[in-house]
Design an enzyme around this catalytic site. Structure first.
Site, short mmCIF file in Angstrom:
data_model
loop_
_atom_site.label_atom_id
_atom_site.label_comp_id
_atom_site.label_asym_id
_atom_site.label_seq_id
_atom_site.Cartn_x
_atom_site.Cartn_y
_atom_site.Cartn_z
N HIS A 150 0.81 -1.21 0.00
CA HIS A 150 0.00 0.00 0.00
C HIS A 150 0.85 1.26 0.00
O HIS A 150 0.38 2.32 -0.43
CB HIS A 150 -0.95 -0.01 1.20
CG HIS A 150 -2.10 -0.93 1.02
ND1 HIS A 150 -3.37 -0.64 1.45
CD2 HIS A 150 -2.19 -2.16 0.42
CE1 HIS A 150 -4.19 -1.64 1.16
NE2 HIS A 150 -3.48 -2.57 0.53
N HIS A 312 -1.91 -12.69 -2.66
CA HIS A 312 -2.97 -13.36 -1.93
C HIS A 312 -2.59 -14.77 -1.48
O HIS A 312 -3.40 -15.46 -0.85
CB HIS A 312 -4.24 -13.38 -2.76
CG HIS A 312 -4.90 -12.05 -2.84
ND1 HIS A 312 -6.08 -11.82 -3.53
CD2 HIS A 312 -4.55 -10.84 -2.32
CE1 HIS A 312 -6.42 -10.54 -3.42
NE2 HIS A 312 -5.50 -9.94 -2.70
#
Length: 782
Positions: A150, A312
């Site tokens: 992020h 993921h």
């Protein structure tokens, strides 16, 4: 890269008025949380404070209610006059505030670090679970990967803004974005590391390095890490989109396409809504948004699949309860006693199995704290049916209850779960192009691992510019095309060589305006935001730069032909070799010295050699398309494709070049006097002696004997006040130096009697600054 990104156009909404942002969210792809008040909210509705002229009659000081901060805060001029030209980004360039002082050299300090010791300290932290914020599965690795992702994932290709450089995740609004929920805790966990190494290890570098160490501690081999990201010390003024509240997306798609230069499809998210556009739950619709968003952020389909599948593989999403039922406001909206920590959770333990961020819940694999190939295996092995998280968010689970006990709970030994997939995960299976890549990765795990390693390195280093900016012993060998490689110059020309070349250039048929325009076209492509462009590489020689309308392709071809002949003769003589990149800068310097001499000024333009020449094979032309200027006030060029007004585009361009208001002013006035306007036109050339470095532009702009009349959207004619005779033509960016009070104050200094000497000095200094942007640093990789 102190204060280098400087995004600006949403400053009134989030900073000037002091409005509180809000939200509450989870992973790299989440879209949940409360909406913040729009700018036009009425303050008195909450506090009923008196307006000016009113009084709290009949009360004592002790009885008077506390006046809210929003009421007391000084209102900027853009509050009263929203159309006022916002010069805040350039004032920020001027301050360039850093508490480290002017003598601190981050490159030198970083290179003194023992990176292996730093990595060892970070790795030890991974499994030291803290009671106040316990680690999922006993390992903070997935949490830190999200933090690093992020930090870097805000980068966007169109203007190079965003990214990990500067450590902007520490500041608002990013610190309080819904998508960054609970990442304030990640940095708190890292504080002992930052405290130990201090100024030698920036937050920007630490966050990215921690992401790498996290992966390696869970069994994945990265391809390396480069330091060199200096911290910013103030928040950037960011245009993240037109929405006045978080988690909105409609306005950025108002024209049917995602507004440029935006990358993310939702305000306050890094990429896309994980439940599909507008929560549709449709994987194919999600695929369209994923391709759009990741493409805007410099990733192709293969890199996109690798990043999603690789990322993921680790960790889980958190949605044990509904965010609105549990979470307090974000850090920026809470009181000082919270010490910058937000999203306090009132449900259950407030953490562990009760952790709430996005409202999505579960892990993708059966071993979320270890690198495996289970993500792709599970994606294709099971049929996935639509369901809901405990918070009511759309997600998918294996059909028929299959694999219900496959995944361990992150905190409770006696609880098991089924794996889950998000709508955006199923896009990798349903979209034909993504499916083909995913199947290839499934069948060839080694190819998948290599693709993920390369994509992760690109994601976390994309905004650092050329490899010469990279520091440390972990920099991978070789160069990638997205780093805009340029061969190193081992034997640059000498001072005497430069003098001889300048004489030869000025003896050619090239004029002062032509040489100035060519040098500017080469140098001004630089973007401080991601360190791309500039003179190094001399990519002005070939496509796409030699075809940009702003560069006047025919003239550039003619100038390059003459300079190429000079270069060839010099290099064939033996000895030192001159690059075209250096020759372009030399030509501009020689022209300016000549123009100053013709105006009675004796100036010397400092020249530093060392720029190399790239080849076409070293240039990603498709990527360089995004550097094309649709407006360039310095050349008085403006295209109908520009997304900003000419004056706004001028500030944006100056900000990209790291200029201050005085520097921008001097360059505009000097280039007008030199006649260096686009196509050699008369627009803004307010002088009878073009080609000479005089202060005529400012003198004539301030002349009260001239009356200006608007004749087009952004064009004007100046007439003699007495006779009505036309004297000049000018654009909005010319006249704004007379109409805007702050710019007029800067311009008046050059219009004084005798101001031509001051202008010549300031112009040369600002010009030299631009010419050296992107010039390679000395290699130092530890």
């Amino acid at each position: 890269m102190n204060s280098s990104l400087k995004l600006k156009l949403l400053s009134a909404t989030f900073l000037t008025l002091g409005l509180a942002a809000c939200g509450g969210s989870d992973s790299a792809t989440s879209e949940r949380g409360a909406a913040s008040q729009p700018r036009g909210a009425e303050y008195r509705a909450d506090n009923e404070q008196p307006t000016e002229g009113e009084a709290w009659e009949g009360t004592t000081d002790a009885e008077r209610p506390e006046v809210s901060q929003a009421v007391q805060a000084a209102k900027g001029n853009d509050f009263w006059w929203p159309q006022t030209l916002d010069l805040a980004p350039l004032r920020q360039n001027a301050s360039d505030y850093s508490p480290l002082g002017p003598d601190f050299n981050y490159r030198e300090a970083f290179l003194e670090l023992d990176l292996e010791e730093v990595k060892s300290d970070i790795e030890a932290l991974m499994t030291e679970s803290q009671d106040w914020w316990p680690a999922d599965y006993g390992h903070y690795g997935p949490f830190f990967i999200r933090m690093a992702w992020h930090s870097a994932g805000t980068y966007r290709l169109a203007d190079g803004r965003g990214g990990a450089a500067g450590g902007q995740q520490r500041f608002e609004p990013l610190n309080s974005w819904p998508d960054n929920t609970n990442l304030d805790k990640a940095r708190q966990l890292l504080w002992p590391i930052k405290k130990k190494y201090g100024d030698a290890l920036s937050w920007a570098d630490l966050m990215v390095l921690t992401g790498n160490v996290a992966m390696e501690s869970m069994g994945f081999k990265t391809i390396g890490f480069a330091g060199g990201r200096e911290d910013d010390w103030e928040p950037d003024l960011v245009y993240w989109g037109p929405e006045g509240e978080f988690l909105g997306s409609k306005e950025r798609f108002a024209g049917g396409e995602l507004e440029k230069p935006l990358g993310a499809s939702v305000m306050g998210l890094i990429y896309v809504n994980p439940e599909g556009p507008n929560g549709s739950g449709d994987p194919l619709e999600a695929a369209e948004r994923i391709r759009l968003t990741f493409g805007r952020m410099a990733m192709n389909d293969e890199e996109t699949v690798a990043l999603i599948a690789g990322g993921h593989t680790f960790g889980k999403a958190h949605g044990a309860h509904k965010p609105d039922d549990c979470l307090s406001r974000e850090p920026a909206a809470l009181g000082t006693e919270n010490q910058g920590i937000g999203w306090n959770n009132s449900c259950g333990k407030g953490h562990s199995e009760d952790t709430v961020t996005s409202g999505l819940e579960g892990a993708w694999t059966a071993d979320p704290a270890r690198w495996t190939h289970q993500y792709l295996t599970f994606l294709f092995e099971y049929d996935w049916e639509r369901g809901e998280s405990p918070a009511g968010a759309i997600q998918y689970h294996p059909a028929g209850g299959e694999a219900d006990s496959l995944v361990p709970d992150a905190h409770r030994d006696d609880v098991r779960h089924a794996p889950m997939m998000l709508t955006t995960d199923l896009a990798l299976k349903e979209d034909p192009a993504y499916r083909e890549i995913s199947m290839r990765f499934l069948e060839d795990p080694a190819e998948f691992e290599d693709a993920f390693a390369r994509a992760w390195f690109k994601l976390t280093h994309r905004d650092m510019g050329p490899r010469s900016n990279y520091l440390g012993s972990m920099v991978p060998e070789g160069e990638f095309i997205w780093q805009d490689p340029v061969p190193e110059v081992s034997n640059p020309i000498s001072t005497s060589d430069a003098s001889r070349l300048k004489q030869e250039i000025m003896a050619s048929d090239l004029t002062v305006p032509q040489l100035v325009r060519a040098a500017w076209a080469s140098a001004s492509s630089f973007r401080e935001s991601d360190q791309r462009g500039g003179t190094n590489g001399a990519r002005l020689r070939f496509a796409p730069q030699n075809q940009w309308a702003a560069n006047s392709p025919q003239e550039i071809t003619e100038v390059m032909a003459v300079l190429s002949d000079i270069q060839q003769r010099f290099n064939e003589a033996g000895g030192r070799q001159v690059s075209m990149a250096d020759l372009l800068v030399l030509g501009g310097a020689a022209a300016i010295e000549k123009a100053a001499q013709d105006a009675g000024q004796d100036v010397s333009v400092t020249f530093r050699p060392g720029r190399g020449d790239a080849t076409e094979d070293m240039t990603d032309g498709e990527s360089f398309v995004h550097l094309e200027p649709k407006a360039d006030a310095f050349r008085n060029y403006y295209s109908s494709e520009a997304r900003l007004t000419p004056a706004q585009a001028m500030v944006d361009k100056a900000d990209m070049l790291g200029l201050t208001i005085p520097e921008m002013t001097a360059l505009i006035g000097g280039m007008r006097a030199l006649g260096a306007t686009h196509g050699g036109g008369e627009m803004g050339v307010l002088t009878d002696n073009p080609g000479q470095l005089t202060n005529d532009f400012f003198v004539n702009l301030m002349d009260i004997g001239t009356v200006w009349e608007k004749i087009g959207d952004y064009t004007y004619v100046g007439r003699d006040r007495a006779s009505g005779e036309e004297k000049w033509q000018a654009s909005e960016v010319d006249l704004v130096f007379g109409s805007n009070a702050e710019l007029r104050a800067a311009a008046e200094r050059y219009a004084y009697d005798g101001g031509d000497e001051r202008l010549a000095h300031d112009f040369v200094r600002a010009w030299t600054k631009v010419m050296n942007l992107g010039r390679p640093q000395e290699p130092s990789r530890g």
